[in-house]
Design a protein around this motif. Sequence first.
Motif, PDB file in Angstrom:
ATOM      1  N   SER A 185       0.820  -1.212   0.000  1.00 61.10           N
ATOM      2  CA  SER A 185       0.000   0.000   0.000  1.00 61.10           C
ATOM      3  C   SER A 185       0.854   1.263   0.000  1.00 61.10           C
ATOM      4  O   SER A 185       0.478   2.273  -0.594  1.00 61.10           O
ATOM      5  N   VAL A 186       1.992   1.210   0.651  1.00 65.93           N
ATOM      6  CA  VAL A 186       2.899   2.365   0.648  1.00 65.93           C
ATOM      7  C   VAL A 186       3.414   2.617  -0.772  1.00 65.93           C
ATOM      8  O   VAL A 186       3.474   3.765  -1.239  1.00 65.93           O
ATOM      9  N   LEU A 187       3.775   1.542  -1.460  1.00 59.63           N
ATOM     10  CA  LEU A 187       4.235   1.675  -2.845  1.00 59.63           C
ATOM     11  C   LEU A 187       3.130   2.244  -3.731  1.00 59.63           C
ATOM     12  O   LEU A 187       3.383   3.138  -4.561  1.00 59.63           O
TER      13      LEU A 187
ATOM     14  N   LEU B 136      -7.687   8.456  -3.908  1.00 60.31           N
ATOM     15  CA  LEU B 136      -6.902   7.335  -3.392  1.00 60.31           C
ATOM     16  C   LEU B 136      -5.882   7.756  -2.331  1.00 60.31           C
ATOM     17  O   LEU B 136      -4.915   7.046  -2.088  1.00 60.31           O
ATOM     18  N   PHE B 137      -6.114   8.901  -1.686  1.00 54.42           N
ATOM     19  CA  PHE B 137      -5.132   9.428  -0.739  1.00 54.42           C
ATOM     20  C   PHE B 137      -4.876   8.468   0.426  1.00 54.42           C
ATOM     21  O   PHE B 137      -3.738   8.291   0.867  1.00 54.42           O
ATOM     22  N   PHE B 138      -5.918   7.832   0.961  1.00 50.06           N
ATOM     23  CA  PHE B 138      -5.753   6.922   2.097  1.00 50.06           C
ATOM     24  C   PHE B 138      -5.709   5.467   1.671  1.00 50.06           C
ATOM     25  O   PHE B 138      -6.089   4.570   2.435  1.00 50.06           O
ATOM     26  N   ILE B 139      -5.212   5.227   0.457  1.00 56.38           N
ATOM     27  CA  ILE B 139      -5.027   3.847   0.014  1.00 56.38           C
ATOM     28  C   ILE B 139      -4.009   3.134   0.898  1.00 56.38           C
ATOM     29  O   ILE B 139      -3.958   1.899   0.952  1.00 56.38           O
TER      30      ILE B 139
ATOM     31  N   ALA C 229     -13.963   8.180   3.951  1.00 55.64           N
ATOM     32  CA  ALA C 229     -14.550   6.850   4.180  1.00 55.64           C
ATOM     33  C   ALA C 229     -13.471   5.808   4.459  1.00 55.64           C
ATOM     34  O   ALA C 229     -13.644   4.939   5.332  1.00 55.64           O
ATOM     35  N   ASP C 230     -12.360   5.874   3.734  1.00 58.28           N
ATOM     36  CA  ASP C 230     -11.273   4.911   3.924  1.00 58.28           C
ATOM     37  C   ASP C 230     -10.728   4.949   5.343  1.00 58.28           C
ATOM     38  O   ASP C 230     -10.499   3.907   5.969  1.00 58.28           O
ATOM     39  N   PHE C 231     -10.542   6.146   5.875  1.00 59.43           N
ATOM     40  CA  PHE C 231      -9.941   6.261   7.203  1.00 59.43           C
ATOM     41  C   PHE C 231     -10.903   5.770   8.298  1.00 59.43           C
ATOM     42  O   PHE C 231     -10.483   5.056   9.217  1.00 59.43           O
ATOM     43  N   ILE C 232     -12.171   6.106   8.179  1.00 56.17           N
ATOM     44  CA  ILE C 232     -13.137   5.649   9.190  1.00 56.17           C
ATOM     45  C   ILE C 232     -13.274   4.132   9.165  1.00 56.17           C
ATOM     46  O   ILE C 232     -13.318   3.465  10.210  1.00 56.17           O
TER      47      ILE C 232
END
Length: 464
Positions: free
Chosen positions: A335-337, A372-375, A432-435
Amino acid sequence: MIKSQRENPLGCEPVSKLMRKFAVPSIIAMLVGALYNIVDQLFIGQSVGTLGNAATNIAFPLSTSCIALALLFGIGGASCFNLSMGRGEKEKAGYYIGNAAFMLFISGLVLCILSQIFLVQLLKAFGAPDDVLSYAEVYVRITAIGFPFLILTVGGGHLIRADGSPRIAMMCSLLGAIINIVLDAVFIMGLNMGMAGAACATIIGQIASGIVVIVYLKNYKTVALAKKHFKVRFEYTKEIMSIGTASFINQLAMMLLQVVLNNSLKYYGSLSVYGEAIPIACSGIVMKVAQLFFSIVIGLAQGSQPIQSFNYGAKKYDRVKESYKLANKYAGLISVLAFVLFQVFPRQIMSMFGEGTEAYYQFGISYFRIFLFFICVNFVQPITATLFTSIGKPVKGTFLSLTRQIIFLLPLIIVLPLFLGIDGILYSAPIADFIAFIVALVMAGFEFRNMKKLAESDMNLEAK
């Protein structure tokens, strides 16, 4: 039963070794599946252009429907089979595989027929602009023929992995992908068949993969499958669907989200400088590229599924936890990549799918960087949902599957654009991704504490 557990490698081999054995082929199989969509999009973008890219995105909800049915019976059948084997109930195990395989093909046939009858109505409901509709209709009219084989291939891969043959499952998908790529080049670039060429290449590859699955099921290793196992029996099908519901609903949620997203992009795009087609085309590219990342995450989750199912059934809870932690560790590195690629090279990625206007690149770059910031954290939710499915707790798995797409993201997509316009759609995803990430961590923590109590209880009983 104890002897059976000791002989089965799922209960005794190092978890890290099992993860490599099951997850790597599963990841490759999932990546190959994603390539079906990516390759079509690449060739269509180069030969047809923006309208062709938009058409494949409009058609995407039907592909998601296929995956939903494949996971309902595939993951459900595989989990029931592994849980049954872990409990030493080998006689019942064959019925789970046979019933699952039959339902995979039949559900694909039903979806194919419904898609052919109601195609135009479906495409319009999916948000097809008038200038995109004809492209999408040509594409789906042909690809629908391959639905039974697509569903059998994806779902059958889970049944094959449950039999301890992850490499065969990988080869099934790889065969179809290679055929698809070669025929895409021939039909689209060589014969200039456009959308029809892409669709024909896709279904030929799917049929080839489906045939390999059928041949394997006739030679299943762990249990000998007979005709009686393929006759639908309600008690087995009900249990399969119960276990597979979490993954099924997760995919349906993705389909619903895609439909709402397409319609929102169409509406708010028409009110912006981008117009209707550009946002939908960009969204299709971004989502399919992101699907490569999620294919790795889902492959890791699927690789851990037989390990978790067997060891939970065998009451080896430490091994369940170890497989969960390893899946998250590997997914975190990937995910970092992905985060770096999507933040630094969005324009280069967009250009691979054909040339466009400056407005096209502007919106596509924003979509990659914001949506896709919190991918980098949203891998935890699907891996945790699979954990609950694997240990036979579909209600929790279903709830967790719904958190990101339905409970959080869908309302945000509807509400934020009222204040921010089309940019509101982009900002809805990272929130939504973070929650969903936080909710998944909390639920996993409670579940592993419960497993610890179960382990302590078993030790106390043995001591007495």
